[in-house]
Design an enzyme around this catalytic site. Sequence first.
Site, short mmCIF file in Angstrom:
data_model
loop_
_atom_site.label_atom_id
_atom_site.label_comp_id
_atom_site.label_asym_id
_atom_site.label_seq_id
_atom_site.Cartn_x
_atom_site.Cartn_y
_atom_site.Cartn_z
N ASP A 2 -28.45 -62.84 84.22
CA ASP A 2 -27.83 -62.49 85.48
C ASP A 2 -28.61 -61.39 86.21
O ASP A 2 -29.19 -60.51 85.57
CB ASP A 2 -26.40 -62.00 85.19
CG ASP A 2 -25.51 -62.16 86.41
OD1 ASP A 2 -25.95 -62.77 87.39
OD2 ASP A 2 -24.37 -61.66 86.35
N HIS A 19 -35.41 -65.57 91.04
CA HIS A 19 -35.42 -66.61 90.01
C HIS A 19 -36.85 -66.81 89.47
O HIS A 19 -37.05 -66.98 88.28
CB HIS A 19 -34.90 -67.94 90.58
CG HIS A 19 -33.46 -67.86 91.03
ND1 HIS A 19 -32.49 -67.26 90.26
CD2 HIS A 19 -32.84 -68.30 92.15
CE1 HIS A 19 -31.32 -67.34 90.90
NE2 HIS A 19 -31.51 -67.96 92.05
N LEU A 113 -38.15 -71.37 66.11
CA LEU A 113 -37.04 -70.93 66.98
C LEU A 113 -36.39 -72.14 67.64
O LEU A 113 -37.09 -73.02 68.15
CB LEU A 113 -37.59 -69.99 68.08
CG LEU A 113 -36.54 -69.50 69.09
CD1 LEU A 113 -35.63 -68.44 68.45
CD2 LEU A 113 -37.21 -68.91 70.34
C1 FPP Z 1 -28.24 -65.70 87.71
O1 FPP Z 1 -28.66 -64.70 88.62
C2 FPP Z 1 -29.36 -66.57 87.38
C3 FPP Z 1 -29.38 -67.91 87.60
C4 FPP Z 1 -28.27 -68.65 88.21
C5 FPP Z 1 -30.58 -68.72 87.26
C6 FPP Z 1 -31.34 -68.33 86.03
C7 FPP Z 1 -32.59 -69.11 85.97
C8 FPP Z 1 -33.80 -68.65 85.64
C9 FPP Z 1 -34.07 -67.28 85.17
C10 FPP Z 1 -35.02 -69.53 85.74
C11 FPP Z 1 -34.91 -70.88 85.10
C12 FPP Z 1 -34.87 -70.81 83.63
C13 FPP Z 1 -35.36 -71.74 82.79
C14 FPP Z 1 -35.11 -71.59 81.34
C15 FPP Z 1 -36.13 -72.89 83.22
P1 FPP Z 1 -27.92 -64.63 90.02
O2 FPP Z 1 -28.66 -65.52 90.97
O3 FPP Z 1 -26.48 -64.93 89.85
O4 FPP Z 1 -28.13 -63.12 90.42
P2 FPP Z 1 -27.10 -62.19 91.22
O5 FPP Z 1 -25.83 -62.14 90.43
O6 FPP Z 1 -27.80 -60.89 91.28
O7 FPP Z 1 -26.93 -62.83 92.57
#
Ligand code: FPP
Length: 224
Positions: A2, A19, A113
């Site tokens: 997050d 991201h 892993l």
């Molecule tokens: C949450 O942060 C994160 C996500 C919804 C996406 C996570 C994805 C990645 C890190 C990349 C893809 C991963 C793989 C394994 C291919 P948020 O957008 O909710 O952040 P915020 O709460 O600050 O708005």
Amino acid sequence: MDGNGRWARERGAPRYEGHRAGMKSVRDVVEGSIEAGLEILTLFAFSHENWQRPAHEIAFLMKLLQLYAKSEGQELADTGVEVHVVGDMERLQKSARKAIDLITSKTRGGDRLQLVLAISYGGRAELVLAARRLAERVVGEKLDPDDIDEKSFAAELLTAPWRDPDLMIRTSGEYRISNFMLWQLAYSELYSTPTLWPDFTREDLFEAILDYQRRERRFGKVSV
Ligand code: FPP
């Protein structure tokens, strides 16, 4: 994982930059997990609720997934990482499903892993699915309702092949479970760090593990 959006906002950048930066943390934490001798690492990459995000953000995340499968599959295989995906695959586009097939088949047999990616995943939906599967077996007279217990229920979950998590790390300072592994987290230790996911490194992972090692896990019993 997050805090990607907030990380980007702090830099005046669009959310997708967060991201993209989060991918770096994925790489580092996977390597760090091997270094620390972890057996299973689960990353919550995309939730059921995330389907409500703007279409362009969803499309970007799916592209990242495809990029990850294409560019890292071989390296993950070479380092002994076996990739699995849990979630509602039906909702994914064909291209994303193909990427998942590619990375899971390429890494099959990895024994250092188990990397479980939760994609299009929701804990409540998983529980409903498990209940439905059991009900179908009861209706088909393959299962006696009296035989439904914690073990047979857990066997119907998407995570049936793996142990319950010992530790759940939540980045970006939140103290919520956010519909993640509602059943499996029953006795997990929870750890929250203010670090936003794109800033999270293997050192942060080690710190969380050290904190975990200082905890006393009683599983409802008294200490000895
Ligand atoms: C949450 O942060 C994160 C996500 C919804 C996406 C996570 C994805 C990645 C890190 C990349 C893809 C991963 C793989 C394994 C291919 P948020 O957008 O909710 O952040 P915020 O709460 O600050 O708005």
